[in-house]
Design an enzyme around this catalytic site. Structure first.
Site, PDB file in Angstrom:
ATOM      1  N   GLU A   6       0.829  -1.207   0.000  1.00 56.66           N
ATOM      2  CA  GLU A   6       0.000   0.000   0.000  1.00 56.66           C
ATOM      3  C   GLU A   6       0.868   1.263   0.000  1.00 56.66           C
ATOM      4  O   GLU A   6       0.563   2.236  -0.670  1.00 56.66           O
ATOM      5  CB  GLU A   6      -0.932   0.016   1.221  1.00 56.66           C
ATOM      6  CG  GLU A   6      -2.114  -0.918   1.084  1.00 56.66           C
ATOM      7  CD  GLU A   6      -3.009  -0.552  -0.098  1.00 56.66           C
ATOM      8  OE1 GLU A   6      -3.299   0.633  -0.282  1.00 56.66           O
ATOM      9  OE2 GLU A   6      -3.382  -1.466  -0.842  1.00 56.66           O
ATOM     10  N   CYS A  47     -11.745   2.399 -14.831  1.00 52.76           N
ATOM     11  CA  CYS A  47     -12.091   3.801 -14.616  1.00 52.76           C
ATOM     12  C   CYS A  47     -10.809   4.638 -14.547  1.00 52.76           C
ATOM     13  O   CYS A  47     -10.551   5.339 -13.573  1.00 52.76           O
ATOM     14  CB  CYS A  47     -12.911   3.930 -13.325  1.00 52.76           C
ATOM     15  SG  CYS A  47     -13.861   5.453 -13.273  1.00 52.76           S
ATOM     16  N   CYS A  70     -17.555  -1.747 -18.019  1.00 54.63           N
ATOM     17  CA  CYS A  70     -17.737  -1.518 -16.584  1.00 54.63           C
ATOM     18  C   CYS A  70     -19.096  -2.049 -16.115  1.00 54.63           C
ATOM     19  O   CYS A  70     -20.116  -1.795 -16.749  1.00 54.63           O
ATOM     20  CB  CYS A  70     -17.636  -0.022 -16.301  1.00 54.63           C
ATOM     21  SG  CYS A  70     -17.922   0.396 -14.587  1.00 54.63           S
ATOM     22  N   CYS A  88     -15.705   2.418 -20.135  1.00 56.96           N
ATOM     23  CA  CYS A  88     -17.052   2.334 -19.557  1.00 56.96           C
ATOM     24  C   CYS A  88     -17.862   1.169 -20.128  1.00 56.96           C
ATOM     25  O   CYS A  88     -18.659   0.566 -19.414  1.00 56.96           O
ATOM     26  CB  CYS A  88     -17.805   3.642 -19.781  1.00 56.96           C
ATOM     27  SG  CYS A  88     -16.992   5.049 -19.039  1.00 56.96           S
TER      28      CYS A  88
HETATM   29  S1  SF4 Z   1     -19.042   3.650 -16.151  1.00 60.25           S
HETATM   30 FE1  SF4 Z   1     -17.513   2.709 -14.852  1.00 60.25          FE
HETATM   31  S2  SF4 Z   1     -15.585   3.130 -15.906  1.00 60.25           S
HETATM   32 FE2  SF4 Z   1     -17.112   4.547 -16.734  1.00 60.25          FE
HETATM   33  S3  SF4 Z   1     -16.903   6.377 -15.477  1.00 60.25           S
HETATM   34 FE3  SF4 Z   1     -18.519   5.133 -14.566  1.00 60.25          FE
HETATM   35  S4  SF4 Z   1     -17.478   3.956 -13.004  1.00 60.25           S
HETATM   36 FE4  SF4 Z   1     -15.900   4.734 -14.365  1.00 60.25          FE
END
Ligand code: SF4
Length: 346
Positions: free
Chosen positions: A28, A183, A193, A190
């Site tokens: 960390e 992200c 995601c 995205c």
């Molecule tokens: S969809 Fe997922 S990767 Fe895209 S901005 Fe939102 S949290 Fe981040």
């Protein structure tokens, strides 16, 4: 999040093997402001040399800084070393398992303490490192720069509310992985995601403005001349910096803040027939100022005269053939590598 982690999360990182609080703590600290791929070789070298807290506590600061050389932000290494001594003396070499006790150790903040508790001890705790700030600011639409206290406070509330009771270690790793792989700062992925459909930034096309940027500040520029003094046996004179302050405890070239003072020192210490080569000036940037460094390479035929400025305990002749185990500043490694590459040893 956990379904995503089971499929795509990282499970083979070196600190995910033989997981102990010490290894989690070390990883960390190394990962602060540093990417995973940069940290891996440093983590492996460090844990080979210091497999336990006791061994780290028993080492010298020079050994620790030597293994940290190149990783930057050296206060992290000095604090780690100090904290290892405290853990050995006060906690029988076992990292404590409470937020307050962890945060009382040098170099361990709220998020690092949370990561140690969650990953090593499976205790319900939350983290808010740079990656997690970015994910949450986008997902929940929190505006403003996360370095600002009021914004960070909101993000802490969110991260605490989202942290689960079960599988806390996996969840903590998962949200860190998300920030590091999906992200990411520019061009987040995205479409891969799991939160695409309910993410504020994605749904409102606000990716460019979240998280908010740090307000721009103009930092001052300072300049210095570094004297790269090569002995007649091919070694370089280094001085140890005071343990407090800039590059604390690291070894660097003797330095003069103004070029003319550097020349005076040279006139005093180096034989008149010394060969001198001025290398191009380059910039090293600290968080609060730029430092323009003019390296002046000097070789004296007389070691006697160069010894005039190398008699103090905090000086040594550094051998590039058989390097001593000490921590070097970034300009030293850079200049020595440059000299080697260009064959410009004078
Ligand atoms: S969809 Fe997922 S990767 Fe895209 S901005 Fe939102 S949290 Fe981040």
């Amino acid at each position: 999040m956990l379904n995503w982690f089971d499929q795509y999360g990282s499970k083979d990182l070196p600190w995910q093997q033989d997981t102990t609080a010490y290894r989690v703590w070390l990883s960390e600290v190394m990962l602060q402001q540093t990417q995973v791929k940069t940290v891996i070789p440093y983590f492996e070298k460090f844990t080979q040399r210091f497999p336990t807290v006791n061994q780290l506590a028993d080492s010298s600061e020079d050994e620790v800084l030597h293994l940290w050389t190149g990783l930057g932000y050296y206060a992290r290494a000095r604090n780690l070393h100090k904290a290892a001594k405290i853990v050995t003396e006060q906690y029988n070499a076992e990292l404590p398992a409470t937020q307050d006790e962890l945060e009382a150790l040098p170099g361990i903040g709220r998020s690092t303490a949370g990561a140690i508790l969650a990953i090593a001890y499976h205790e319900p705790a939350s983290i808010l490192d740079g990656n997690v700030k970015r994910v949450l600011a986008r997902y929940k639409g929190i505006e403003g720069w996360p370095g600002q206290k009021s914004v960070a406070d909101k993000l802490w509330e969110i991260t605490e509310a989202l942290s689960p009771q079960l599988r806390i270690a996996d969840y903590t790793q998962a949200i860190m992985d998300m920030g590091a792989t999906l992200c990411v700062r520019s061009k987040p992925r995205c479409e891969e995601c799991p939160f695409e459909t309910d993410c504020y930034a994605r749904q409102r096309d606000a990716l460019a403005s979240l998280p908010g940027k740090k307000p721009k500040t103009i930092i001052p520029v300072r300049s210095t001349t570094m004297l790269i003094i090569e002995s007649n046996t091919g070694e370089f004179l280094l001085h140890k910096r005071p343990s407090q302050g800039l590059w604390g405890g690291l070894w660097s070239f003797p330095e003069c803040s103004e070029p003319e003072i550097g020349n005076k020192l040279l006139d005093l210490c180096i034989a008149e027939d010394a060969k001198k080569t001025q290398l191009p000036t380059f910039r090293h940037t600290f968080t609060h100022f730029h430092l323009d460094i003019s390296p002046l390479v000097v070789k004296s035929d007389s070691k006697h005269q160069t010894n005039v400025i190398s008699e103090s305990e905090s000086s040594l002749w550094y051998s590039t053939e058989k390097p001593q185990e000490i921590g070097l500043t970034r300009p030293v490694t850079k200049i020595l590598a440059q000299l080697k590459e260009t064959g410009k040893f004078v």
